[in-house]
Enzyme design. Structure first.
Site, PDB file in Angstrom:
ATOM      1  N   LYS A   1       0.880  -1.182   0.000  1.00  0.00           N
ATOM      2  CA  LYS A   1       0.000   0.000   0.000  1.00  0.00           C
ATOM      3  C   LYS A   1       0.909   1.222   0.000  1.00  0.00           C
ATOM      4  O   LYS A   1       1.445   1.622   1.032  1.00  0.00           O
ATOM      5  CB  LYS A   1      -0.885  -0.019   1.257  1.00  0.00           C
ATOM      6  CG  LYS A   1      -2.214   0.709   1.131  1.00  0.00           C
ATOM      7  CD  LYS A   1      -2.124   2.197   0.935  1.00  0.00           C
ATOM      8  CE  LYS A   1      -1.802   2.982   2.187  1.00  0.00           C
ATOM      9  NZ  LYS A   1      -1.543   4.412   1.874  1.00  0.00           N
TER      10      LYS A   1
ATOM     11  N   GLY B   1       7.175   5.197   7.991  1.00  0.00           N
ATOM     12  CA  GLY B   1       6.321   6.384   8.057  1.00  0.00           C
ATOM     13  C   GLY B   1       6.490   7.038   9.417  1.00  0.00           C
ATOM     14  O   GLY B   1       7.536   6.898  10.059  1.00  0.00           O
ATOM     15  N   SER B   2       5.454   7.715   9.860  1.00  0.00           N
ATOM     16  CA  SER B   2       5.559   8.478  11.104  1.00  0.00           C
ATOM     17  C   SER B   2       5.466   7.564  12.323  1.00  0.00           C
ATOM     18  O   SER B   2       4.897   6.471  12.269  1.00  0.00           O
ATOM     19  CB  SER B   2       4.445   9.528  11.155  1.00  0.00           C
ATOM     20  OG  SER B   2       3.189   8.872  11.147  1.00  0.00           O
ATOM     21  N   THR B   3       6.005   8.051  13.426  1.00  0.00           N
ATOM     22  CA  THR B   3       5.964   7.285  14.674  1.00  0.00           C
ATOM     23  C   THR B   3       4.522   7.066  15.124  1.00  0.00           C
ATOM     24  O   THR B   3       4.154   5.972  15.573  1.00  0.00           O
ATOM     25  CB  THR B   3       6.785   8.024  15.751  1.00  0.00           C
ATOM     26  OG1 THR B   3       8.162   8.011  15.328  1.00  0.00           O
ATOM     27  CG2 THR B   3       6.686   7.346  17.110  1.00  0.00           C
TER      28      THR B   3
ATOM     29  N   GLY C   1       3.082   4.330  13.081  1.00  0.00           N
ATOM     30  CA  GLY C   1       3.772   3.085  13.443  1.00  0.00           C
ATOM     31  C   GLY C   1       3.146   2.461  14.690  1.00  0.00           C
ATOM     32  O   GLY C   1       2.916   1.245  14.756  1.00  0.00           O
TER      33      GLY C   1
ATOM     34  N   GLU D   1       9.877   1.417  10.730  1.00  0.00           N
ATOM     35  CA  GLU D   1      10.945   2.409  10.559  1.00  0.00           C
ATOM     36  C   GLU D   1      10.232   3.742  10.576  1.00  0.00           C
ATOM     37  O   GLU D   1       9.465   4.043   9.655  1.00  0.00           O
ATOM     38  CB  GLU D   1      11.698   2.151   9.250  1.00  0.00           C
ATOM     39  CG  GLU D   1      13.058   2.829   9.222  1.00  0.00           C
ATOM     40  CD  GLU D   1      12.995   4.179   8.573  1.00  0.00           C
ATOM     41  OE1 GLU D   1      12.887   5.172   9.324  1.00  0.00           O
ATOM     42  OE2 GLU D   1      13.030   4.252   7.344  1.00  0.00           O
TER      43      GLU D   1
ATOM     44  N   CYS E   1      13.683  10.705   6.614  1.00  0.00           N
ATOM     45  CA  CYS E   1      13.505  10.352   8.037  1.00  0.00           C
ATOM     46  C   CYS E   1      14.811  10.458   8.806  1.00  0.00           C
ATOM     47  O   CYS E   1      14.815  10.728   9.994  1.00  0.00           O
ATOM     48  CB  CYS E   1      12.875   8.969   8.178  1.00  0.00           C
ATOM     49  SG  CYS E   1      13.671   7.739   7.173  1.00  0.00           S
TER      50      CYS E   1
ATOM     51  N   GLU F   1      10.003  16.213  14.977  1.00  0.00           N
ATOM     52  CA  GLU F   1      10.387  16.010  13.586  1.00  0.00           C
ATOM     53  C   GLU F   1       9.594  16.978  12.704  1.00  0.00           C
ATOM     54  O   GLU F   1       8.364  16.980  12.730  1.00  0.00           O
ATOM     55  CB  GLU F   1      10.097  14.560  13.162  1.00  0.00           C
ATOM     56  CG  GLU F   1      10.588  14.265  11.758  1.00  0.00           C
ATOM     57  CD  GLU F   1      10.392  12.806  11.359  1.00  0.00           C
ATOM     58  OE1 GLU F   1       9.314  12.253  11.636  1.00  0.00           O
ATOM     59  OE2 GLU F   1      11.325  12.232  10.766  1.00  0.00           O
TER      60      GLU F   1
HETATM   61  P1  ADP Z   1       3.773  10.909   6.719  1.00  0.00           P
HETATM   62  O1  ADP Z   1       3.545  11.741   7.919  1.00  0.00           O
HETATM   63  O2  ADP Z   1       5.182  10.859   6.271  1.00  0.00           O
HETATM   64  O3  ADP Z   1       2.772  11.105   5.604  1.00  0.00           O
HETATM   65  P2  ADP Z   1       2.355   8.597   7.614  1.00  0.00           P
HETATM   66  O4  ADP Z   1       2.845   7.754   8.726  1.00  0.00           O
HETATM   67  O5  ADP Z   1       1.136   9.412   7.826  1.00  0.00           O
HETATM   68  O6  ADP Z   1       3.611   9.442   7.218  1.00  0.00           O
HETATM   69  O7  ADP Z   1       2.142   7.728   6.301  1.00  0.00           O
HETATM   70  C1  ADP Z   1       2.944   6.646   5.949  1.00  0.00           C
HETATM   71  C2  ADP Z   1       2.061   5.571   5.376  1.00  0.00           C
HETATM   72  O8  ADP Z   1       1.127   5.176   6.373  1.00  0.00           O
HETATM   73  C3  ADP Z   1       1.240   5.996   4.155  1.00  0.00           C
HETATM   74  O9  ADP Z   1       1.167   4.921   3.237  1.00  0.00           O
HETATM   75  C4  ADP Z   1      -0.124   6.268   4.765  1.00  0.00           C
HETATM   76  O10 ADP Z   1      -1.189   6.105   3.858  1.00  0.00           O
HETATM   77  C5  ADP Z   1      -0.187   5.229   5.854  1.00  0.00           C
HETATM   78  N1  ADP Z   1      -1.131   5.589   6.926  1.00  0.00           N
HETATM   79  C6  ADP Z   1      -1.471   6.831   7.341  1.00  0.00           C
HETATM   80  N2  ADP Z   1      -2.405   6.774   8.303  1.00  0.00           N
HETATM   81  C7  ADP Z   1      -2.680   5.463   8.523  1.00  0.00           C
HETATM   82  C8  ADP Z   1      -3.568   4.758   9.389  1.00  0.00           C
HETATM   83  N3  ADP Z   1      -4.373   5.390  10.239  1.00  0.00           N
HETATM   84  N4  ADP Z   1      -3.570   3.405   9.326  1.00  0.00           N
HETATM   85  C9  ADP Z   1      -2.755   2.756   8.463  1.00  0.00           C
HETATM   86  N5  ADP Z   1      -1.925   3.361   7.613  1.00  0.00           N
HETATM   87  C10 ADP Z   1      -1.861   4.701   7.631  1.00  0.00           C
END
Ligand code: ADP
Length: 496
Positions: free
Chosen positions: A191, A244-246, A249, A267, A302, A400
């Site tokens: 995804k 992606g973001s903490t 995660g 990560e 990151c 961050e």
């Molecule tokens: P950024 O802040 O860098 O956009 P995110 O952590 O929001 O990072 O996004 C990284 C990935 O996680 C993307 O593919 C995003 O669609 C997905 N994502 C964002 N929100 C959710 C959620 N609530 N559940 C699952 N995946 C998510």
């Protein structure tokens, strides 16, 4: 000299076609709902194409396709040498399509097309090649048992891997997850981030052309709280790998607990310190790399070196050097080889960065930048921004920002520098500049970070693991260690 002029890149961009449907079981298909979302170019605000907006229903079909392909053995039981050949071919196909992939990255998320062509796309091909080459060179183990016993310890593919990736290096992040997972014989549902799904969809097509069987690599575009969550919660996904973001995660850890206890590898964020000591031999090189470390990819990295800890005796001289470099890195059209930087991924992220810049302006010394230029009145851009005299516990030095914003924090002693560097919830990367070998080792040992670079920044290669400590996550991408995430150890004990 770039590969092409701005006009040539524009012409190439105008002739692109986009894969904008989901790729499931070897076919491009619409979302079950029929919904699409606008895929926006952040440099112009214009819609590039409409992309299938998949949700739980599509994720479920993709997971079923992945499971069926895994069970069939069409990939999972293929001879390792044959899997190697397929993935080597994929690496070649990525190289053959370098310019198109680079353009997709640039249009999708705003990075400079020439950077994508020089760094991201060759990097992806190299990572695919590296994992392909590893496939038939990894041996299993025989335990040192007593005579009459034979204990074989084998690495087995886990099954269905879910991968959720971010938008800052779309193809590379997809590669870091998919290459080792596929190398080990798993099937994958990827995804990609909603801001940048196009290169992953093209990757799926290239993988099919290389010989990856239907159902083995599925790419399902959609939003995080719908498609991403559905993958995290799916009961038939064995492992979920995320960058992606903490905050998100942590959600994946919850999803795993609420569903089938799938393995989760994260990560996540960073606030990486870059420590420059007065005994650094080449301050110009340090300044070049400090600027690169925070302004490359618009600071949307990151492991960006967003905290510059510099010894007070050289601070003013060093900041002056940084200011000169920032002046040469002003944002421009991402298709222009002469642009210093590209666009911020979207208006939301740009306003988030601006919010931090505003906080910085109120409480620290603005050295340069801080403004948001446009091209012909359009686009999300932020000029390289440096704040001096920031205290290490200030909000802009702790959180961050994920943009081209550097905090300069002076220090007087090595001990103070290390204490401030470690006073963070993150631990992804760190850099140290010194000409004193003992200090280099001492400080590297003392820093909590997955990677410490000495006299460089952001050292990274397929040969070395990449990942974090503390709330930067756990589990490692890259290197043979990444294979551990996508395999289980099986002991078979034979008495004879
Ligand atoms: P950024 O802040 O860098 O956009 P995110 O952590 O929001 O990072 O996004 C990284 C990935 O996680 C993307 O593919 C995003 O669609 C997905 N994502 C964002 N929100 C959710 C959620 N609530 N559940 C699952 N995946 C998510």
């Amino acid at each position: 000299m770039g590969l092409h002029t701005l006009e040539e890149w524009k012409a190439k961009a105008a002739s692109l076609t986009y894969r904008n449907q989901a790729f499931i079981n070897g076919q491009f298909v619409d979302a079950i709902s029929g919904n699409t979302f606008d895929n926006i170019n952040p440099a112009t605000g214009e819609t590039i194409t409409k992309v299938a907006e998949c949700d739980a229903a599509d994720i479920d079909i993709a997971v079923k396709a992945a499971r069926a392909s895994f069970k069939s053995g069409v990939w999972s039981k293929k001879a390792p040498m044959e899997r190697k050949d397929v993935l080597l071919k994929l690496a070649d196909l990525i190289r053959d399509n370098l310019e198109e992939l680079a353009l997709l990255e640039s249009l999708d998320m705003g990075k400079k097309v020439e950077d994508a062509a020089a760094v991201d796309i060759p990097g992806s091909a190299m990572f695919w090649q590296w994992y392909a080459e590893s496939i038939d060179k990894i041996y299993d183990e025989v335990a040192p048992t007593a005579a009459g016993d034979l204990a074989i310890v084998k690495r087995e593919a886990l099954g269905v891997i879910g991968a959720v990736t971010p938008w800052n290096f779309p193809l590379d992040m997809a590669t870091w997850k998919c290459a080792p997972a596929l190398a080990m014989g798993n099937s994958v549902v990827l995804k990609p981030a909603e801001q940048s799904p196009l290169s992953a969809l093209f990757l799926a097509e290239l993988a099919q052309e290389a010989g990856v069987p239907d159902g083995v690599l599925n790419v399902v575009p959609g939003f995080g709280p719908t498609a991403g969550q559905a993958l995290g919660l799916h009961d038939d996904v064995d492992c979920l790998t995320f960058t992606g973001s903490t905050a998100i995660g942590k959600l994946f850890q919850q999803y795993a607990g609420q569903s089938n206890m799938k393995q989760v590898w994260l990560e996540t964020g960073g606030k990486s310190p870059n420590l420059v000591f007065a005994d650094c031999k080449d301050l110009d090189a340090a300044a070049d790399m400090a600027a690169f470390g925070i302004f490359f990819n618009q600071g949307e990295v990151c492991s960006a070196n967003s905290r510059l800890l510099v010894e007070r005796s050289i601070k003013d001289e060093f900041v002056a050097k940084l200011k000169e470099r920032a002046a040469t890195m002003q944002p421009g059209n991402p298709l222009d080889p002469d642009a210093g930087m590209g666009a911020i991924v979207d208006a939301k992220q740009a306003s988030n960065v601006q919010r931090y810049i505003q906080i910085g302006k109120e409480t620290a010394t603005l050295v340069c930048g801080g403004d948001a230029p446009t091209i012909d009145g359009k686009g999300s851009f932020i000029s390289p921004t440096i704040f001096d005299d920031v205290t290490h516990d200030h909000q802009i030095a702790k959180e961050e920002i994920f943009g081209p914003v550097l905090c300069v924090i002076p220090f007087d002693t090595e001990e103070e520098a290390v204490t401030m560097a470690n006073d963070t919830e993150y631990g992804l990367a760190a850099s140290v500049w010194t000409n004193d070998l003992s200090r280099a080792h001492r400080v590297a040992d003392a820093l909590f970070a997955g990677t410490v670079s000495v006299n460089t920044v952001d050292a990274l290669s397929p040969m070395t693991p990449f990942g974090g400590m503390k709330q930067s996550g756990f589990g490692r991408d890259l290197s043979l260690h990444a294979l551990d995430k996508f395999t289980a150890l099986k002991t078979t004990w034979i008495k004879y």
